[in-house]
Design a protein around this motif. Structure first.
Motif, PDB file in Angstrom:
ATOM      1  N   MET A   1       0.848  -1.172   0.000  1.00  0.00           N
ATOM      2  CA  MET A   1       0.000   0.000   0.000  1.00  0.00           C
ATOM      3  C   MET A   1       0.896   1.238   0.000  1.00  0.00           C
ATOM      4  N   GLN A   2       0.701   2.075  -1.011  1.00  0.00           N
ATOM      5  CA  GLN A   2       1.529   3.271  -1.132  1.00  0.00           C
ATOM      6  C   GLN A   2       0.821   4.530  -0.655  1.00  0.00           C
ATOM      7  N   ARG A   3      -0.510   4.559  -0.792  1.00  0.00           N
ATOM      8  CA  ARG A   3      -1.286   5.734  -0.387  1.00  0.00           C
ATOM      9  C   ARG A   3      -2.528   5.291   0.378  1.00  0.00           C
ATOM     10  N   LEU A   4      -2.814   6.016   1.461  1.00  0.00           N
ATOM     11  CA  LEU A   4      -3.976   5.710   2.287  1.00  0.00           C
ATOM     12  C   LEU A   4      -4.813   6.967   2.462  1.00  0.00           C
ATOM     13  N   ALA A   5      -6.102   6.874   2.136  1.00  0.00           N
ATOM     14  CA  ALA A   5      -7.028   7.980   2.399  1.00  0.00           C
ATOM     15  C   ALA A   5      -7.476   7.891   3.846  1.00  0.00           C
ATOM     16  N   VAL A   6      -7.348   8.984   4.561  1.00  0.00           N
ATOM     17  CA  VAL A   6      -7.791   9.050   5.947  1.00  0.00           C
ATOM     18  C   VAL A   6      -8.944  10.037   6.020  1.00  0.00           C
ATOM     19  N   TYR A   7     -10.103   9.525   6.446  1.00  0.00           N
ATOM     20  CA  TYR A   7     -11.277  10.349   6.676  1.00  0.00           C
ATOM     21  C   TYR A   7     -11.280  10.742   8.145  1.00  0.00           C
ATOM     22  N   CYS A   8     -11.430  12.037   8.429  1.00  0.00           N
ATOM     23  CA  CYS A   8     -11.397  12.500   9.811  1.00  0.00           C
ATOM     24  C   CYS A   8     -11.988  13.892   9.913  1.00  0.00           C
ATOM     25  N   GLY A   9     -12.134  14.359  11.145  1.00  0.00           N
ATOM     26  CA  GLY A   9     -12.785  15.621  11.415  1.00  0.00           C
ATOM     27  C   GLY A   9     -11.976  16.852  11.062  1.00  0.00           C
ATOM     28  N   ALA A  10     -12.677  17.906  10.674  1.00  0.00           N
ATOM     29  CA  ALA A  10     -12.077  19.222  10.463  1.00  0.00           C
ATOM     30  C   ALA A  10     -12.000  19.981  11.791  1.00  0.00           C
ATOM     31  N   SER A  11     -12.388  19.316  12.865  1.00  0.00           N
ATOM     32  CA  SER A  11     -12.157  19.821  14.219  1.00  0.00           C
ATOM     33  C   SER A  11     -11.412  18.713  14.963  1.00  0.00           C
ATOM     34  N   ALA A  12     -10.904  19.040  16.132  1.00  0.00           N
ATOM     35  CA  ALA A  12     -10.125  18.060  16.897  1.00  0.00           C
ATOM     36  C   ALA A  12     -10.992  17.192  17.795  1.00  0.00           C
TER      37      ALA A  12
END
Length: 189
Positions: A1-12
């Motif tokens: 795996m060379q690239r991983l999409a990470v879905y996460c918040g625009a806040s902390a």
């Protein structure tokens, strides 16, 4: 795996463990030479993971819709920033750029991206692995609900098992990599 999409918040978020996990995930990705594909913002968990991958010498590919460019305050220090016209185009471009997906804590946008990636996998548009990094039990209620959906016959057990779950960064990356390299592109209904 060379690239991983990470879905996460625009806040902390409200738990300091969320920000710490985003930072650590970025560090481990950089150490493993896994580039980041993400939503292109510099705020919240999005900015933390991008900065962490960059600090570790990794590459970061952001994809942000024009209308969110100023709202999410686009990260300007990336390897590449793709500005697109819509959320649909954002998700399609992220899917094109990545080898797999993982969601860490986030809100409705994270859920939207996660479920669309999973739906596209179900329909055969891609065969890329999808996972949840379960920080302090963040995804427990969602996974219980998904088990309920499968239990009521609206999702096969094979489909339910496609969503990889772990509370450990190294483990989720290992599982996603294994699923990626072991994928033959077959669609399991």
């Amino acid at each position: 795996m060379q690239r991983l999409a990470v879905y996460c918040g625009a806040s902390a978020g409200g738990d300091p463990a969320f920000a710490e996990t985003a930072k650590q995930l970025g560090q481990v990705m950089a150490q493993r030479n896994i580039d980041l594909v993400f939503g292109g913002g510099r705020l919240g968990l999005m900015g933390i993971i991008a900065d962490s991958v960059l600090a570790g010498g990794g590459k970061v590919y952001g994809v942000i819709p024009e209308m969110l460019k100023d709202h999410e305050v686009a990260h300007t220090g990336l390897t590449e920033l793709h500005v697109v016209t819509s959320m649909h185009e954002r998700k399609a471009k992220m899917t094109e750029l990545t080898d797999g997906f993982v969601a860490i804590p986030g809100g409705i946008g994270t859920l939207d991206e996660l479920f669309e990636a999973w739906t596209w996998k179900a329909l055969g548009y891609h065969g890329k692995p999808i996972g949840l990094l379960n920080v302090n039990g963040y995804w427990d209620s969602l996974t219980a609900f998904l088990d309920n959906v499968a239990g009521h016959g609206f999702m096969s057990s094979a489909r339910r098992e496609q969503l990889i779950l772990s509370d450990n960064i190294g483990d989720i990356l290992d599982q996603l990599t294994s699923a990626y390299t072991g994928s033959n592109g077959e669609v399991t209904w």
